[in-house]
Scaffold this active site. Structure first.
Site, PDB file in Angstrom:
ATOM      1  N   LYS A  86       1.137  -1.301   0.156  1.00  0.00           N
ATOM      2  CA  LYS A  86       0.027   0.168  -0.117  1.00  0.00           C
ATOM      3  C   LYS A  86       1.213   1.519   0.302  1.00  0.00           C
ATOM      4  O   LYS A  86       2.083   1.117   0.201  1.00  0.00           O
ATOM      5  CB  LYS A  86      -0.970  -0.193   1.045  1.00  0.00           C
ATOM      6  N   GLY A 176     -20.774   6.959   3.994  1.00  0.00           N
ATOM      7  CA  GLY A 176     -20.278   7.503   2.730  1.00  0.00           C
ATOM      8  C   GLY A 176     -20.314   7.222   1.239  1.00  0.00           C
ATOM      9  O   GLY A 176     -21.023   6.591   1.248  1.00  0.00           O
ATOM     10  N   GLY A 178     -18.619   8.680  -1.732  1.00  0.00           N
ATOM     11  CA  GLY A 178     -17.751   8.121  -2.472  1.00  0.00           C
ATOM     12  C   GLY A 178     -18.569   7.342  -4.033  1.00  0.00           C
ATOM     13  O   GLY A 178     -19.665   7.130  -4.304  1.00  0.00           O
ATOM     14  N   ASN A 179     -16.878   6.758  -4.343  1.00  0.00           N
ATOM     15  CA  ASN A 179     -16.849   5.811  -5.889  1.00  0.00           C
ATOM     16  C   ASN A 179     -17.608   5.268  -5.421  1.00  0.00           C
ATOM     17  O   ASN A 179     -17.986   4.602  -5.940  1.00  0.00           O
ATOM     18  CB  ASN A 179     -15.588   5.832  -5.934  1.00  0.00           C
ATOM     19  N   VAL A 180     -17.146   4.360  -4.515  1.00  0.00           N
ATOM     20  CA  VAL A 180     -17.695   3.237  -4.327  1.00  0.00           C
ATOM     21  C   VAL A 180     -19.107   3.131  -2.992  1.00  0.00           C
ATOM     22  O   VAL A 180     -19.916   2.320  -4.058  1.00  0.00           O
ATOM     23  CB  VAL A 180     -17.269   2.073  -3.095  1.00  0.00           C
TER      24      VAL A 180
HETATM   25  P1  NAD Z   1     -14.014   8.280  -1.925  1.00  0.00           P
HETATM   26  O1  NAD Z   1     -13.069   9.154  -1.135  1.00  0.00           O
HETATM   27  O2  NAD Z   1     -14.533   8.225  -2.756  1.00  0.00           O
HETATM   28  O3  NAD Z   1     -15.246   8.350  -1.455  1.00  0.00           O
HETATM   29  C1  NAD Z   1     -15.724   8.131   0.146  1.00  0.00           C
HETATM   30  C2  NAD Z   1     -16.309   9.096   0.882  1.00  0.00           C
HETATM   31  O4  NAD Z   1     -16.440   9.168   1.899  1.00  0.00           O
HETATM   32  C3  NAD Z   1     -16.237  10.450   0.198  1.00  0.00           C
HETATM   33  O5  NAD Z   1     -18.019  11.193  -0.318  1.00  0.00           O
HETATM   34  C4  NAD Z   1     -16.490  11.475   1.858  1.00  0.00           C
HETATM   35  O6  NAD Z   1     -16.833  12.928   1.777  1.00  0.00           O
HETATM   36  C5  NAD Z   1     -17.311  10.159   2.796  1.00  0.00           C
HETATM   37  N1  NAD Z   1     -17.013   9.742   4.367  1.00  0.00           N
HETATM   38  C6  NAD Z   1     -15.662  11.278   4.964  1.00  0.00           C
HETATM   39  N2  NAD Z   1     -15.477  10.886   6.265  1.00  0.00           N
HETATM   40  C7  NAD Z   1     -17.316  10.141   6.475  1.00  0.00           C
HETATM   41  C8  NAD Z   1     -17.751   9.979   7.747  1.00  0.00           C
HETATM   42  N3  NAD Z   1     -17.282  10.398   8.838  1.00  0.00           N
HETATM   43  N4  NAD Z   1     -19.244  10.157   7.205  1.00  0.00           N
HETATM   44  C9  NAD Z   1     -19.848   9.778   6.350  1.00  0.00           C
HETATM   45  N5  NAD Z   1     -18.935   9.737   5.302  1.00  0.00           N
HETATM   46  C10 NAD Z   1     -17.650  10.428   5.306  1.00  0.00           C
HETATM   47  O7  NAD Z   1     -13.651   6.860  -1.836  1.00  0.00           O
HETATM   48  P2  NAD Z   1     -14.155   5.479  -1.988  1.00  0.00           P
HETATM   49  O8  NAD Z   1     -13.175   4.680  -3.602  1.00  0.00           O
HETATM   50  O9  NAD Z   1     -15.493   5.132  -2.398  1.00  0.00           O
HETATM   51  O10 NAD Z   1     -13.865   4.080  -1.335  1.00  0.00           O
HETATM   52  C11 NAD Z   1     -14.738   4.178   0.124  1.00  0.00           C
HETATM   53  C12 NAD Z   1     -13.612   3.378   0.911  1.00  0.00           C
HETATM   54  O11 NAD Z   1     -13.781   1.587   0.402  1.00  0.00           O
HETATM   55  C13 NAD Z   1     -12.160   3.046   1.318  1.00  0.00           C
HETATM   56  O12 NAD Z   1     -11.940   2.708   2.791  1.00  0.00           O
HETATM   57  C14 NAD Z   1     -11.226   2.476   1.083  1.00  0.00           C
HETATM   58  O13 NAD Z   1      -9.646   2.453   1.579  1.00  0.00           O
HETATM   59  C15 NAD Z   1     -12.286   1.123   0.541  1.00  0.00           C
HETATM   60  N6  NAD Z   1     -12.172   0.728  -1.216  1.00  0.00           N
HETATM   61  C16 NAD Z   1     -11.792   1.158  -2.092  1.00  0.00           C
HETATM   62  C17 NAD Z   1     -11.817   0.526  -3.270  1.00  0.00           C
HETATM   63  C18 NAD Z   1     -11.946   0.843  -4.271  1.00  0.00           C
HETATM   64  O14 NAD Z   1     -12.556   0.718  -5.508  1.00  0.00           O
HETATM   65  N7  NAD Z   1     -12.327   1.977  -4.256  1.00  0.00           N
HETATM   66  C19 NAD Z   1     -11.787  -0.773  -2.894  1.00  0.00           C
HETATM   67  C20 NAD Z   1     -11.473  -1.149  -2.207  1.00  0.00           C
HETATM   68  C21 NAD Z   1     -11.934  -1.009  -0.470  1.00  0.00           C
END
Ligand code: NAD
Length: 342
Positions: A86, A176, A178-180
């Site tokens: 990582k 949250g 965001g993307n996922v």
């Molecule tokens: P992202 O940054 O696109 O989305 C995260 C979202 O969480 C943001 O919209 C942010 O505003 C929100 N957020 C932050 N603090 C918060 C809180 N206290 N309460 C509610 N919302 C809050 O990230 P992502 O790519 O969607 O990833 C989300 C999680 O999944 C992360 O922990 C990441 O490590 C994990 N993950 C992602 C992937 C991937 O393919 N993107 C793969 C494995 C694990």
């Protein structure tokens, strides 16, 4: 052309838990990054690049260490021929992202294939494209990784729901969007129940605006106190702490966030309280399964095979739940035992 410096801090930190921890610096663009290689014994290390603000360089380094150990569990459970790695890029106002991604890409290239990077929080397809211009050691699945991750989360939720069905109307809180998280929200009703009552929290108002109108938007600080059958953490970990674990009003916890628990002991308390916890490293493995399938497997229909492998998260998780139930153990304990490789 900028050429970052790489400093091996492994012996300086006296680390025995990890194979290597590297500091990457390029002062001209404000780049400070850490690359943690946790397990080098089962193939190259794979893991995303996180861009985030940190209180100190030490916090950033610790985040890379903890996330890379989690990656080892993830790839080992999924049976992939790689180890966990990582990296984190320390975000700050003066960071020239474009140059920093280029310099970071060069650093990854200098590691000669020991580490393959992919997207994570703070780095999406655009950042990866920039990194890719400077190294070939990037997740080769060049589509949006969150689609694969969300697919895996939905598979995990199907498993959790069949293990622990709701007695009343089905409800979920997603933390949250965001993307996922936004993709999970969009897929929940078709995958689980068309009349699912859905509440979502995200401090980013723009993220909430993109969600369907009938989703209830709740404040971030009430998400963990809003009673629901399922809690779906898709923001940042840790979420479940030694303190809040005793009052969480959910029956199921299953989401994409990495390192959801403050520590493994919290899983025991969840188990004692009858809350079904789906280990994060099983549920959020979709993107790494897709990347590794494209990278390491030969033959046709690689993408289709990757999708099928992601969908199998449902059955592999059900198997863990089954063994946990039989032995009155926490699903985390069962899953961790299955990550040990000879
Ligand atoms: P992202 O940054 O696109 O989305 C995260 C979202 O969480 C943001 O919209 C942010 O505003 C929100 N957020 C932050 N603090 C918060 C809180 N206290 N309460 C509610 N919302 C809050 O990230 P992502 O790519 O969607 O990833 C989300 C999680 O999944 C992360 O922990 C990441 O490590 C994990 N993950 C992602 C992937 C991937 O393919 N993107 C793969 C494995 C694990």
């Amino acid at each position: 052309m900028v050429r970052p410096t790489i400093r091996d801090m492994t012996s300086e930190l006296g680390l025995s838990s990890h194979a290597r921890i590297l500091e990457v610096k390029e002062p001209s663009c404000g780049l400070l990054a850490f690359i943690a290689l946790h397990d080098v014994n089962h193939g190259p290390c794979v893991g995303g690049v996180r861009r985030s603000r940190y209180r100190s360089a030490e916090d950033a380094c610790n985040d890379a260490l903890s996330l890379s150990a989690q990656m080892t569990r993830k790839v080992a459970f999924a049976g992939l021929p790689c180890g966990g790695g990582k990296s984190v890029i320390v975000d700050h106002k003066a960071l020239d992202r474009n140059t920093a991604y280029a310099a970071f890409g060069r650093a990854v290239e200098m590691l000669d294939g020991q580490y393959f990077c992919g997207p994570d929080v703070g780095t999406g397809t655009d950042a990866l494209e920039r990194i890719r211009e400077h190294t070939s050691y990037v997740n080769p699945a060049d589509n949006d990784a969150s689609v694969a991750t969300a697919r895996g989360v939905l598979a995990g939720l199907r498993s959790a729901l069949s293990e622990c069905p709701s007695i009343g109307p089905l409800s979920a809180v997603v933390q949250g969007a965001g993307n996922v998280g936004s993709l999970v929200v969009k897929g929940l009703r078709t995958n689980l129940h068309s009349e699912l009552a859905l509440s979502v929290s995200d401090p980013n108002a723009r993220a909430l605006r993109s969600l369907p109108e009938d989703v209830r938007k709740i404040a971030s600080d009430v998400a963990l106190r809003t009673p629901a059958h399922m809690f779906i953490p898709c923001a940042l970990g840790p979420v479940v702490s030694r303190e809040n674990v005793r009052s969480l009003p959910f029956s199921v916890i299953c989401g994409s966030a990495n390192t959801q628990l403050e520590d493994d002991a919290v899983a025991q308390v969840l188990h004692a309280r009858g809350i079904l916890y789906a280990p994060d490293f099983i549920v959020n493995a979709g993107a790494v399964i897709e990347g590794a399938t494209v990278l390491f497997s030969k033959g046709d229909n690689v993408r289709e095979r990757a999708k099928a492998a992601i969908d199998r998260i449902e059955y592999r998780l059900s198997d863990v739940f089954h063994e946990a139930r039989e032995n009155d153990a926490s699903p985390l304990n069962v899953a961790v035992a299955r990550t040990i490789r000879r």
